[in-house]
Every structure is written in structure tokens, then in C-alpha cells.
Design a protein around this motif. Sequence first.
Motif, PDB file in Angstrom:
ATOM      1  N   LEU A 102       0.829  -1.208   0.000  1.00 44.84           N
ATOM      2  CA  LEU A 102       0.000   0.000   0.000  1.00 44.84           C
ATOM      3  C   LEU A 102       0.865   1.261   0.000  1.00 44.84           C
ATOM      4  CD1 LEU A 102      -2.954  -0.823   2.418  1.00 44.84           C
ATOM      5  CD2 LEU A 102      -3.128  -0.135   0.029  1.00 44.84           C
ATOM      6  N   GLU A 103       1.919   1.257   0.804  1.00 50.42           N
ATOM      7  CA  GLU A 103       2.822   2.411   0.859  1.00 50.42           C
ATOM      8  C   GLU A 103       3.475   2.664  -0.498  1.00 50.42           C
ATOM      9  OE1 GLU A 103       5.592   1.928   4.082  1.00 50.42           O
ATOM     10  OE2 GLU A 103       3.980   1.720   5.550  1.00 50.42           O
ATOM     11  N   ILE A 104       3.861   1.606  -1.173  1.00 50.32           N
ATOM     12  CA  ILE A 104       4.472   1.745  -2.501  1.00 50.32           C
ATOM     13  C   ILE A 104       3.458   2.328  -3.480  1.00 50.32           C
ATOM     14  CG2 ILE A 104       5.361   0.442  -4.487  1.00 50.32           C
ATOM     15  CD1 ILE A 104       6.662  -1.445  -2.344  1.00 50.32           C
ATOM     16  N   LEU A 105       2.225   1.824  -3.451  1.00 48.17           N
ATOM     17  CA  LEU A 105       1.190   2.359  -4.338  1.00 48.17           C
ATOM     18  C   LEU A 105       0.930   3.833  -4.035  1.00 48.17           C
ATOM     19  CD1 LEU A 105      -1.369  -0.595  -4.529  1.00 48.17           C
ATOM     20  CD2 LEU A 105       0.279   0.123  -6.268  1.00 48.17           C
ATOM     21  N   GLU A 106       0.940   4.209  -2.768  1.00 51.32           N
ATOM     22  CA  GLU A 106       0.734   5.609  -2.401  1.00 51.32           C
ATOM     23  C   GLU A 106       1.863   6.490  -2.932  1.00 51.32           C
ATOM     24  OE1 GLU A 106       0.230   5.215   1.817  1.00 51.32           O
ATOM     25  OE2 GLU A 106      -1.854   4.539   1.604  1.00 51.32           O
ATOM     26  N   GLN A 107       3.083   6.008  -2.855  1.00 51.23           N
ATOM     27  CA  GLN A 107       4.222   6.756  -3.396  1.00 51.23           C
ATOM     28  C   GLN A 107       4.096   6.909  -4.911  1.00 51.23           C
ATOM     29  OE1 GLN A 107       7.869   4.892  -2.075  1.00 51.23           O
ATOM     30  NE2 GLN A 107       7.249   5.022   0.064  1.00 51.23           N
ATOM     31  N   ARG A 108       3.748   5.826  -5.581  1.00 49.67           N
ATOM     32  CA  ARG A 108       3.558   5.889  -7.034  1.00 49.67           C
ATOM     33  C   ARG A 108       2.438   6.848  -7.412  1.00 49.67           C
ATOM     34  NH1 ARG A 108       2.232   0.715  -9.975  1.00 49.67           N
ATOM     35  NH2 ARG A 108       2.105   2.211 -11.662  1.00 49.67           N
ATOM     36  N   ALA A 109       1.373   6.843  -6.634  1.00 51.03           N
ATOM     37  CA  ALA A 109       0.241   7.726  -6.924  1.00 51.03           C
ATOM     38  C   ALA A 109       0.678   9.188  -6.888  1.00 51.03           C
ATOM     39  CB  ALA A 109      -0.886   7.478  -5.932  1.00 51.03           C
ATOM     40  N   VAL A 110       1.517   9.541  -5.946  1.00 52.65           N
ATOM     41  CA  VAL A 110       2.025  10.915  -5.869  1.00 52.65           C
ATOM     42  C   VAL A 110       2.877  11.215  -7.095  1.00 52.65           C
ATOM     43  CG1 VAL A 110       3.568  12.460  -4.606  1.00 52.65           C
ATOM     44  CG2 VAL A 110       1.908  11.060  -3.360  1.00 52.65           C
ATOM     45  N   ILE A 111       3.785  10.323  -7.417  1.00 54.05           N
ATOM     46  CA  ILE A 111       4.700  10.519  -8.545  1.00 54.05           C
ATOM     47  C   ILE A 111       3.943  10.605  -9.866  1.00 54.05           C
ATOM     48  CG2 ILE A 111       6.550   9.434  -9.891  1.00 54.05           C
ATOM     49  CD1 ILE A 111       7.515   8.253  -7.141  1.00 54.05           C
ATOM     50  N   GLU A 112       2.937   9.743 -10.037  1.00 58.22           N
ATOM     51  CA  GLU A 112       2.203   9.665 -11.295  1.00 58.22           C
ATOM     52  C   GLU A 112       0.944  10.539 -11.310  1.00 58.22           C
ATOM     53  OE1 GLU A 112       1.694   5.648 -12.691  1.00 58.22           O
ATOM     54  OE2 GLU A 112       3.612   5.038 -11.839  1.00 58.22           O
ATOM     55  N   ASP A 113       0.763  11.328 -10.255  1.00 55.12           N
ATOM     56  CA  ASP A 113      -0.379  12.240 -10.165  1.00 55.12           C
ATOM     57  C   ASP A 113      -1.711  11.494 -10.308  1.00 55.12           C
ATOM     58  OD1 ASP A 113      -1.551  14.733  -9.751  1.00 55.12           O
ATOM     59  OD2 ASP A 113      -1.674  15.136 -11.895  1.00 55.12           O
ATOM     60  N   ILE A 114      -1.883  10.480  -9.471  1.00 56.16           N
ATOM     61  CA  ILE A 114      -3.109   9.687  -9.459  1.00 56.16           C
ATOM     62  C   ILE A 114      -3.808   9.929  -8.125  1.00 56.16           C
ATOM     63  CG2 ILE A 114      -4.112   7.375  -9.558  1.00 56.16           C
ATOM     64  CD1 ILE A 114      -1.586   6.505 -11.116  1.00 56.16           C
ATOM     65  N   PRO A 115      -4.958  10.601  -8.144  1.00 56.39           N
ATOM     66  CA  PRO A 115      -5.672  10.839  -6.883  1.00 56.39           C
ATOM     67  C   PRO A 115      -6.268   9.548  -6.338  1.00 56.39           C
ATOM     68  CG  PRO A 115      -6.937  11.680  -8.740  1.00 56.39           C
ATOM     69  CD  PRO A 115      -5.633  11.181  -9.294  1.00 56.39           C
ATOM     70  N   LEU A 116      -6.048   9.299  -5.064  1.00 57.86           N
ATOM     71  CA  LEU A 116      -6.554   8.080  -4.438  1.00 57.86           C
ATOM     72  C   LEU A 116      -7.734   8.337  -3.519  1.00 57.86           C
ATOM     73  CD1 LEU A 116      -3.186   6.326  -3.515  1.00 57.86           C
ATOM     74  CD2 LEU A 116      -4.715   5.812  -5.412  1.00 57.86           C
ATOM     75  N   PHE A 117      -8.152   9.563  -3.374  1.00 55.85           N
ATOM     76  CA  PHE A 117      -9.256   9.874  -2.479  1.00 55.85           C
ATOM     77  C   PHE A 117     -10.592   9.587  -3.165  1.00 55.85           C
ATOM     78  CE2 PHE A 117      -7.962  13.668  -4.711  1.00 55.85           C
ATOM     79  CZ  PHE A 117      -9.152  14.190  -5.165  1.00 55.85           C
ATOM     80  N   MET A 118     -11.607   9.423  -2.346  1.00 50.43           N
ATOM     81  CA  MET A 118     -12.910   8.980  -2.834  1.00 50.43           C
ATOM     82  C   MET A 118     -13.616  10.010  -3.734  1.00 50.43           C
ATOM     83  SD  MET A 118     -13.157   5.977  -1.846  1.00 50.43           S
ATOM     84  CE  MET A 118     -14.820   5.713  -2.388  1.00 50.43           C
ATOM     85  N   GLY A 119     -13.294  11.285  -3.607  1.00 47.02           N
ATOM     86  CA  GLY A 119     -13.985  12.285  -4.389  1.00 47.02           C
ATOM     87  C   GLY A 119     -13.479  12.432  -5.812  1.00 47.02           C
ATOM     88  N   ALA A 120     -12.480  11.648  -6.177  1.00 47.00           N
ATOM     89  CA  ALA A 120     -11.881  11.762  -7.514  1.00 47.00           C
ATOM     90  C   ALA A 120     -12.865  11.305  -8.571  1.00 47.00           C
ATOM     91  CB  ALA A 120     -10.610  10.935  -7.580  1.00 47.00           C
ATOM     92  N   SER A 121     -12.686  11.823  -9.767  1.00 49.67           N
ATOM     93  CA  SER A 121     -13.542  11.441 -10.882  1.00 49.67           C
ATOM     94  C   SER A 121     -12.823  10.378 -11.707  1.00 49.67           C
ATOM     95  CB  SER A 121     -13.821  12.664 -11.746  1.00 49.67           C
ATOM     96  OG  SER A 121     -14.514  12.297 -12.896  1.00 49.67           O
ATOM     97  N   TYR A 122     -13.435   9.231 -11.865  1.00 50.81           N
ATOM     98  CA  TYR A 122     -12.836   8.139 -12.611  1.00 50.81           C
ATOM     99  C   TYR A 122     -13.760   7.701 -13.730  1.00 50.81           C
ATOM    100  CZ  TYR A 122      -9.971   8.030  -8.443  1.00 50.81           C
ATOM    101  OH  TYR A 122      -9.144   8.395  -7.421  1.00 50.81           O
ATOM    102  N   GLY A 123     -13.169   7.061 -14.707  1.00 52.65           N
ATOM    103  CA  GLY A 123     -13.953   6.554 -15.833  1.00 52.65           C
ATOM    104  C   GLY A 123     -14.779   5.346 -15.425  1.00 52.65           C
ATOM    105  N   GLU A 124     -15.570   4.876 -16.364  1.00 54.18           N
ATOM    106  CA  GLU A 124     -16.404   3.706 -16.119  1.00 54.18           C
ATOM    107  C   GLU A 124     -16.153   2.670 -17.208  1.00 54.18           C
ATOM    108  OE1 GLU A 124     -20.508   4.511 -15.546  1.00 54.18           O
ATOM    109  OE2 GLU A 124     -20.109   6.315 -14.398  1.00 54.18           O
ATOM    110  N   CYS A 125     -16.568   1.456 -16.946  1.00 54.67           N
ATOM    111  CA  CYS A 125     -16.452   0.396 -17.948  1.00 54.67           C
ATOM    112  C   CYS A 125     -17.345   0.714 -19.134  1.00 54.67           C
ATOM    113  CB  CYS A 125     -16.882  -0.953 -17.373  1.00 54.67           C
ATOM    114  SG  CYS A 125     -15.704  -1.628 -16.242  1.00 54.67           S
ATOM    115  N   LYS A 126     -16.857   0.418 -20.279  1.00 55.60           N
ATOM    116  CA  LYS A 126     -17.640   0.615 -21.502  1.00 55.60           C
ATOM    117  C   LYS A 126     -18.124  -0.724 -21.986  1.00 55.60           C
ATOM    118  CE  LYS A 126     -16.488   5.046 -22.131  1.00 55.60           C
ATOM    119  NZ  LYS A 126     -16.772   5.761 -20.992  1.00 55.60           N
TER     120      LYS A 126
END
Length: 91
Positions: free
Chosen positions: A67-91
Motif C-alpha cells: 500500500l505504501e508503494i502504491l501511495e508513493q507511485r500515486a504521488v509521482i504519477e499524479d493519481i488521486p486516491l481519495f474517494m472524491g476523484a472522478s474516474y472513468g467507467e467500464c464501456k
Amino acid sequence: MELKETKDLMCSSEYKDRFVAEYLQLKIRRDGLANMLMKYKKGALTFTPKCSYELLYSQLVHMESYLEILEQRAVIEDIPLFMGASYGECK
């Protein structure tokens, strides 16, 4: 949040969505294992695990490191991990 709620993120064509799904799924599983281990120590489980407490605890430690590694990557790759983020959906 439950695992089934991550389904749309997991099957998205966007790698950031899939990354968030992986993170959320790991958190859900880690939390479940942590809760199980607390009950294990208290003798409050409704079943008898075949694995030792020590082996399961080792799994928990590794899950937390992951989890810590994923959190570090998220910061580096600018990926929001909080629940309010807007994400795509399955097509």
C-alpha cells in the motif's frame, strides 16, 4: 467500500482507474485481514484458521508495504486516491 464497488474502475481502459482499483482492493483486503487478526488474538473467530497467526501477520505487513508503494507511485504519477476523484467507467 466493498470489493464489488471497484468493478468499474478495474475494467476501465484508463490505467489510472485500474491503479485506483488495485489500491482500493488492497486496502479492503488489508482491513479485512487486520480485523480477522484482532479477532484471532481475542479468540473470537467463528472458524479455526489453518495458518498460524504469525504467517497471517506477515501477510498483513507485506500488504501494508505494498500500500505504501502504491501511495508513493500515486504521488509521482499524479493519481488521486481519495474517494472524491472522478474516474472513468467500464464501456
